[in-house]
Enzyme design. Structure first.
Site, PDB file in Angstrom:
ATOM      1  N   THR A 113       0.785  -1.241   0.000  1.00 49.21           N
ATOM      2  CA  THR A 113       0.000   0.000   0.000  1.00 49.21           C
ATOM      3  C   THR A 113       0.815   1.288   0.000  1.00 49.21           C
ATOM      4  O   THR A 113       0.296   2.334  -0.385  1.00 49.21           O
ATOM      5  CB  THR A 113      -0.942   0.036   1.209  1.00 49.21           C
ATOM      6  OG1 THR A 113      -0.164  -0.105   2.415  1.00 49.21           O
ATOM      7  CG2 THR A 113      -1.970  -1.085   1.142  1.00 49.21           C
ATOM      8  N   GLU A 114       2.099   1.259   0.408  1.00 52.95           N
ATOM      9  CA  GLU A 114       2.844   2.525   0.500  1.00 52.95           C
ATOM     10  C   GLU A 114       4.337   2.300   0.315  1.00 52.95           C
ATOM     11  O   GLU A 114       5.155   2.791   1.088  1.00 52.95           O
ATOM     12  CB  GLU A 114       2.596   3.216   1.862  1.00 52.95           C
ATOM     13  CG  GLU A 114       1.160   3.571   2.157  1.00 52.95           C
ATOM     14  CD  GLU A 114       0.989   4.262   3.501  1.00 52.95           C
ATOM     15  OE1 GLU A 114       1.963   4.873   3.985  1.00 52.95           O
ATOM     16  OE2 GLU A 114      -0.117   4.198   4.070  1.00 52.95           O
ATOM     17  N   LEU A 115       4.734   1.589  -0.710  1.00 52.57           N
ATOM     18  CA  LEU A 115       6.129   1.194  -0.871  1.00 52.57           C
ATOM     19  C   LEU A 115       7.042   2.390  -1.110  1.00 52.57           C
ATOM     20  O   LEU A 115       6.808   3.203  -2.005  1.00 52.57           O
ATOM     21  CB  LEU A 115       6.241   0.198  -2.037  1.00 52.57           C
ATOM     22  CG  LEU A 115       7.662  -0.225  -2.433  1.00 52.57           C
ATOM     23  CD1 LEU A 115       8.340  -0.971  -1.286  1.00 52.57           C
ATOM     24  CD2 LEU A 115       7.618  -1.095  -3.693  1.00 52.57           C
TER      25      LEU A 115
END
Length: 907
Positions: A815-817
């Site tokens: 979701t937020e690499l």
């Protein structure tokens, strides 16, 4: 064109101005790639296609997206074009979070949200940003809904101020009425006291003072005989202008009193008065300004009962005393019946869910033998104190009206003691609050009992508290309920017994008792060799662990042979690396009295430490006392972090706010979003429920202060822990509401550090199971792992995380690499390591997550531009595009990971 030529041309242009033609620089390089790379690499990356092209070609089951900065996306055409060209899915925290959309008064403003969405082209999907989190929440609004109670049941208003709209920073005059010849509005922004807004009152017809009035009606009448203070900031359009304050009844304008005139100038001045209420129906404060032709500005209006103020000069912290509840698990919001036992009935005690009270203790009897044939009991750690008076409070109802008895007993006897403690209670089918007191006359009472065997019915019990105002040092309490006259947890704090019992000293030091002419015996600590902190210390071990969420007061006298500093902190004596506070204190050569307050956040603190190793000198300490804020010793029995609960109506208000937010957000966005991240970051760094077992950063448990409830949570980032007030089932409610209002969407839950902390990963998975079980069937469709990683992440750790997540059977998405490099100017080595990390993550995802469970990969931000890193990773370069939205080496790594090969070898 060679990179050397590119740089030379650029330098030449910068030296001679704008005379260079654009055509002298190859757009293949300049338009697409970051300049901080070799010529060969620049040539390769410039030829790469867009990310979403490779995703469609090589990973059709994986949708690639990114989190964007909404302002950049709306206002910067280049930024928007790069995002639209490269990604199949986008979202924006600064256009879709609770803190952005929800206003101070609870209304919702979708202006920015709509502007962001309206720029998204067809073919690019919108990901539903986190509906509930502990951060990015409109803290001011959510706090305004809360009326909290302390552990002893005492109500704490959100603020002691009776004026709900006192600073007008919501930009409205809500609650204030203006009548007569006067008019009222909100001032321009900046005209309030110290900026912001103010209430602006104007009158042009000169008459009696009462011809122009502004008033605020209180939620309830004032208490007759109570003293109240009124204070506000005010200024006028002309000097020597008068305004008057008074109180009255709002219905008949009677019961008027508390008249006070104030002379104002053109600068803000403080207006303050107090009065004792002599009527029973006063419910409004009024400003009178009808005798002046002019304009008034009113701000920071405070109306408080005087005994809410802290008049004790020794109480610098202003903390309202909070009683120690002997029933730790009295509101059952931890989701279990720990500490409770039951017997004699066909069914054991269990928890059920009530719409008003959340988890409640449920007791069912079908035999109806006699009152004492069915019992539920809570076992205390220590015996009750003989002679002490305890207050028992609880709420209760039943399916059928019945009579029960409350009692105290000894869990190890046959019930022969405690007979004088029986209390009859007639229970009805509606919730009722029971409050009574009991003075202990017998030894060995260690249990509270509910006797309910006389009627075939089901009882529901909640919010059970048993408290006493007596000073009880339970850490040293004997079976007879021994007392302490001071409540001091440091039993050897004055050293007058002639020893240092209870104290440990370690490091490069010597120590002994010595005589001081004014203090008698004092503890001398000599540091023999100066060093770093934490090497030379003295510690006192408490009998029990300190209560998380409780405020303690440390007092001590100290001096040294030379001016220096000490550090005071708390730790766990068996695991010294677990500590908190770390308070620095200056020491002089004269005796100095310390009086410090601190609220414990951890659940394992059982030692206070004085670190005296930074200066080689001798220290002298005496008269140490360590008490809770109300001088009642702590640790009667262990407790969960949350010590302040909210009443039923306020809990419902908070749940309703959650419902309104999720309903409004999902319905406003509609079918444009097919995947919602419903709950974000529910698990803390140590594996506990965030807001129940632990908090983030410097946040601590809320406390009751002289001005009301202090959340003690970061305001700048909008921290609000739903779980603290609603219990761990808040997430169950969130998913149920999301399913109700977005029935066709996939619902996700996400958290971070899952690849680096196996304990947190397992706690996260367990919480997911809990949510599904509490719902009665699986309600969570997918799991998100944020993956804020560094270049040195191990593939084995990533593989292990993905495999464990896959075992849940749910959809899995990143979701937020982002990949941190530790600097905003990484060298070529760091850039290569970052590219390898991006490639490794994508390859691990493809390798370990079956296609049927692949739900997508989303980057944490598009670029390294400072506007995308105002808060997060300010001095780093963690993304695949640079500060000018150009491709970095990481771009190649990401694309190669998608393709499963080095794409550049095909050029």
């Amino acid at each position: 064109m060679k990179l050397q030529q590119i740089i030379t041309s650029m330098l030449a242009c910068s030296l001679i101005g704008a005379s260079c033609s654009d055509d002298t620089i190859s757009k293949d390089y300049r338009d697409n790639t970051s300049p901080l790379m070799s010529q060969e690499l620049a040539e390769q990356i410039a030829q790469y296609n867009f990310i979403k092209v490779y995703a469609a070609q090589y990973t059709p089951t994986i949708k690639f997206g990114t989190i964007l900065n909404a302002d950049l996306y709306i206002g910067d055409e280049e930024y928007r074009q790069v995002a639209n060209d490269n990604f199949q899915e986008i979202t924006a925290a600064d256009a879709m979070s609770h803190n952005i959309i929800v206003q101070n008064d609870g209304t919702l403003d979708f202006t920015k949200t709509d502007a962001f969405i309206n720029n998204i082209p067809d073919g690019v999907s919108l990901f539903g940003y986190s509906l509930l989190d502990y951060t990015n929440q409109k803290q001011s609004y959510l706090k305004s809904l809360i009326g909290a109670t302390t552990g002893d049941g005492t109500t704490i208003p959100t603020e002691s101020n009776l004026i709900g709209n006192s600073d007008f920073e919501s930009g409205s005059k809500n609650g204030w009425d203006i009548w007569g010849t006067g008019t009222g509005t909100i001032s321009n922004n900046g005209e309030g006291y110290n900026g912001g807004y103010a209430l602006q009152l104007s009158n042009s017809t000169v008459g009696n003072k009462w011809d122009a009035q502004a008033g605020y009606k209180f939620p309830s009448v004032l208490e007759k005989g109570a003293t109240y203070t009124i204070s506000f900031m005010a200024k006028a359009s002309a000097a020597n202008t008068s305004i008057q304050v008074q109180v009255q009844n709002s219905t008949n304008n009677g019961s008027q009193e508390a008249y006070k005139d104030f002379t104002l100038g053109t600068d803000y001045t403080t207006c303050q008065t107090e009065f004792t209420c002599s009527y029973e129906d006063v419910n409004r404060v009024v400003l009178n300004f009808g005798d002046v032709n002019g304009t008034f500005y009113i701000d920071n209006f405070i109306f408080m009962r005087k005994d809410n103020n802290n008049d004790n000069p020794g109480d610098e912290g202003g903390t309202t005393p909070i009683g120690e509840n002997l029933v730790v698990n009295g509101n059952f919001e931890a989701g279990n019946t720990t500490g409770w036992v039951s017997w004699g009935s066909d069914e054991t005690a269990k928890l059920t869910s009530d719409i008003d009270h959340g988890n409640v203790l449920t007791l069912k009897d079908t035999k109806a033998t006699n009152t004492y044939s069915a019992k539920a009991a809570y076992n205390f750690t220590n015996t009750l104190q003989v002679g002490a008076t305890y207050t028992i409070r609880l709420v209760i109802k039943a399916d059928k009206a019945c009579n029960i008895k409350f009692s105290f007993g000894d869990k190890d006897s046959s019930g022969e003691i405690g007979k004088d403690s029986y209390k009859d209670c007639n229970v009805t089918t509606s919730w009722q609050t029971i409050t009574y007191t009991y003075t202990v006359t017998e030894k060995e009472l260690k249990r509270f009992e509910i006797n309910y065997g006389a009627t075939q019915t089901t009882l529901y019990v909640d919010n059970i508290s048993i408290t006493t105002d007596n000073n009880i040092d339970s850490g040293n309490q004997e079976g007879s309920g021994g007392t302490s006259t001071t409540g001091n947890l440091i039993s050897n704090g004055d050293f007058e017994a002639g020893n240092t019992t209870g104290w440990d000293v370690w490091g490069k030091q010597s120590n002994q008792l010595t005589q001081d002419e004014t203090h008698g015996n004092v503890f001398m600590l000599a540091c023999t060799e100066a060093g770093s902190s934490y090497t030379t210390c003295a510690g006192y071990n408490f009998a029990n662990q300190l209560r998380a969420g409780t405020t303690y007061r440390l007092k001590m006298d100290i001096k040294a042979d030379e001016a220096c500093q000490i550090k005071i902190y708390f730790q766990n004596k068996t695991s010294p690396d677990k500590g908190e506070w770390y308070h620095d204190e200056s020491v002089t050569t004269d005796w100095k009295s310390l009086n410090i307050q601190y609220t414990i956040t951890g659940t394992t603190m059982d030692r206070i430490v004085i670190d005296f190793g930074r200066t080689a000198t001798s220290y002298y300490i005496d008269n140490l006392s360590f008490t809770t804020s109300n001088n009642t010793a702590a640790s009667i029995i262990p407790t969960r972090t949350a010590t302040i609960s909210i009443d039923t109506d306020k809990k419902k208000a908070l749940v309703n706010a959650m419902d309104n937010w999720i309903k409004s957000m999902t319905e406003h966005i509609g079918e444009r979003v097919t995947t919602w991240n419903v709950v974000n970051n529910p698990i803390g760094e140590n594996g506990g429920i965030r807001g129940i077992d632990e908090f983030s950063g410097t946040d601590t448990a809320p406390t009751a202060t002289s001005t009301g409830l202090s959340l003690n949570w970061d305001t700048s980032n909008g921290h609000f822990y739903w779980a603290y007030f609603l219990g761990k089932e808040y997430a169950v409610q969130a998913f149920q509401k999301a399913r109700q209002y977005a029935p066709n969407a996939k619902l996700f839950i996400s958290d971070y550090d899952l690849e680096s902390s196996n304990a947190k990963l397992q706690a996260f998975i367990n919480y997911i199971k809990y949510i599904d079980e509490q719902n009665g069937s699986p309600i969570i469709d997918g799991i998100g792992t944020q993956m804020h990683i560094t270049c040195n992440i191990r593939k084995a750790d990533i593989d292990d995380m993905f495999r464990k997540l896959v075992e849940t059977g749910k959809l899995i998405r990143i979701t937020e690499l982002d990949v941190q490099v530790g600097t905003n100017l990484p060298n070529t080595t760091l850039q290569a390591a970052q590219a390898n990390a991006y490639q490794m993550v994508v390859e691990s995802y493809k390798e370990n997550v079956p296609e049927a469970q692949q739900a997508g990969i989303m980057l944490g931000a598009l670029s390294d531009n400072i506007k995308e890193h105002q808060i997060w990773l300010k001095k780093d370069a963690p993304n695949v595009f640079d500060i000018q939205f150009k491709r970095k080496h990481a771009y190649k790594g990401l694309c190669n990971g998608i393709a499963g090969k080095d794409i550049s070898t095909t050029f």
